[in-house]
Structure formats: structure tokens, C-alpha cells
Enzyme design. Structure first.
Site, short mmCIF file in Angstrom:
data_model
loop_
_atom_site.label_atom_id
_atom_site.label_comp_id
_atom_site.label_asym_id
_atom_site.label_seq_id
_atom_site.Cartn_x
_atom_site.Cartn_y
_atom_site.Cartn_z
N ASP A 53 0.82 -1.20 0.00
CA ASP A 53 0.00 0.00 0.00
C ASP A 53 0.86 1.26 0.00
OD1 ASP A 53 -2.19 -1.65 0.16
OD2 ASP A 53 -2.42 -1.44 2.33
N TYR A 112 6.60 -10.23 6.33
CA TYR A 112 6.47 -8.80 6.61
C TYR A 112 6.99 -8.50 8.02
CZ TYR A 112 3.58 -7.69 2.52
OH TYR A 112 3.12 -7.48 1.25
#
Length: 256
Positions: A53, A112
Site C-alpha cells: 500500500d 512482513y
């Protein structure tokens, strides 16, 4: 003749409107493609292992695409980095073993990292890549809250549901998480730097940030560790906490 290349790419997500190329806003893939086309002087199509994002960083993003087979890869890396650094840097480039290699579809897992600075005062040097949380956090409770997330589940509570495409079945939000946990990061300036790591087959939109925010609320005492399972089973976006800020999230590694 073209050959399939595999690039390992790092980037600062702050200046970009996400990684995936779009018409208009600056994106990581758009800037990388433009640099490559400037160098090789032919159109280039790229595929990334994962979409990040706006504001989210990458350290181990993997990108595949076809380039002229006579390109010297070390020279290519130097030229791309001169054009794109410091916001985007190609860390490595190799010719793929198979001409069918896809950075996205051949990936087996993504890892992540999310960093939280848990201390009363902010740190200007850590601010661009950490979420500053002033309330003391209960690490033991946050670690317990990770347990229900492991395995294959419908993560609808933690994901921004994609807009349905007319005439098509809604995409599944079932994902497989194989590891998740909190760690204290040694730092000479503070003992409040926390790292959340999560590894899974794939992740849906805002999933990691929503999980982090929910676990931080556990650490704050606003939720119990046992509530995480109930949030997961609810399959409702309203059950989880709003997503944590994007700037503290980084796509760290992709496995094949």
C-alpha cells in the site's frame, strides 16, 4: 532474444502511491519500469511478488520481467540505481532459471515486518519507519494473541474486502499464516523498539496492519489475548481494530 530476469528490490514507500503501477500517481513499479525502459530502450512488463500500500516499504520485494538477453546485469543494476536511488534500489539481479518464472505466482511465502516504538517520547530518527505508541504494552499478552492467527483461516475480519467484479465470484480471503510473533529489537537509544514478524503464503489488503493494530490493543489492555480468536471467527471488518499506520510496515523477504 529476451530472457526472464529476477530483481530483488528495496524501496522507501513514503514518496509513492503504493507499489502497483497506476495511471497518474507515482508508484514503485511505475518508476522502476520507466528506469529500465530508459536503459534497455524497449518496452518492459514487470510482475512483483506482492502489492504494498501507499507508504509501505520494501526490502526484499522480488520483481520479474523480460529484458534483452545481451544486457549486462551488473551494469544494469548500477544504472537503475543511479536513476532511482535512494527511493528505489535494485539490490540484486539474476537471470531466472526458467523463462516461465513469475515473481508473484512462484512465490511460496512472504515475510512482513512491522516496527512499534513503545516509549513516552518520539524518536525523530526512527519516526519514518516506526509507529510510536506511548502507552506501555504487555508483550506477553501480544505474543499470546498471535497464536490463533497461525494456520489457514478466513481473515475477512482483518482485510479490506475487495470490490466485487460483476459476473465474477468474490475473491477468497482465506490465507495461510505459518509464523507470527513479537520481538524486542536491541537498539542503543531505546529499549522500547518492538518488531512484529508474520510469514504466510499471501496476504490480503490491509491484513498485516489490521492484525498489528488489534494486537497492540491487546498490549494496551483494551482487548484480551483470547479476543483475537473471536475477532478472527467473526469474519467482520468491524470486529478488528482499524489498521495501524502504513509507514512502519515493510515487505522484508519472499521465499521460493
Amino acid at each position: 532474444m529476451n530472457r526472464r530476469v529476477r530483481l530483488t528490490v528495496a524501496y522507501d514507500g513514503a514518496p509513492f502511491h503504493g507499489s502497483a503501477e497506476q495511471t497518474g500517481p507515482a508508484t514503485v513499479m511505475g518508476a522502476l519500469r520507466a528506469a529500465l525502459e530508459t536503459i534497455v530502450r524497449v518496452p518492459v512488463e514487470l510482475v512483483a511478488a506482492g502489492r504494498t500500500d501507499a507508504g509501505v516499504h520494501g526490502w526484499g520485494q522480488v520483481v520479474s520481467g523480460d529484458l534483452p538477453g545481451d544486457v549486462d546485469l551488473p551494469t544494469l543494476v548500477r544504472r537503475v540505481n543511479r536513476l532511482c536511488a535512494p527511493s528505489i534500489v535494485v539490490r540484486a539481479a539474476v537471470w531466472a532459471a526458467s523463462p516461465e518464472f513469475s515473481a508473484r505466482f512462484d512465490a511460496r511465502w512472504r515475510l512482513y515486518r512491522y516496527h512499534v516504538l513503545n516509549q513516552p517520547h518520539p524518536d525523530p530518527l526512527l519516526a519514518p519507519t516506526t509507529w510510536h505508541v506511548t502507552e506501555p504494552l504487555d508483550m506477553a499478552a501480544m505474543r499470546l494473541g498471535c497464536d490463533p492467527l497461525i494456520g489457514e483461516h478466513d481473515y475477512a475480519s482483518f482485510c479490506r474486502r475487495p470490490q466485487p467484479t460483476p459476473g465474477r465470484t468474490a475473491p477468497t480471503l482465506v490465507r495461510r499464516v505459518v509464523a507470527a510473533g513479537w520481538h524486542l529489537v536491541p537498539d542503543e537509544r531505546t529499549d522500547g523498539l518492538l518488531r512484529f514478524e508474520i510469514r504466510g503464503s499471501a496476504f490480503c489488503h490491509q491484513m498485516v496492519r489490521s492484525i498489528v493494530a488489534t494486537l497492540v490493543d491487546v498490549g494496551r489492555g483494551r482487548r484480551r489475548a483470547g479476543d483475537v480468536r473471536a475477532v478472527l471467527l467473526a469474519r467482520s471488518r468491524q470486529a478488528a481494530s482499524p489498521p495501524a499506520p502504513p509507514h512502519a510496515l515493510c515487505l522484508w523477504e519472499v521465499g521460493y
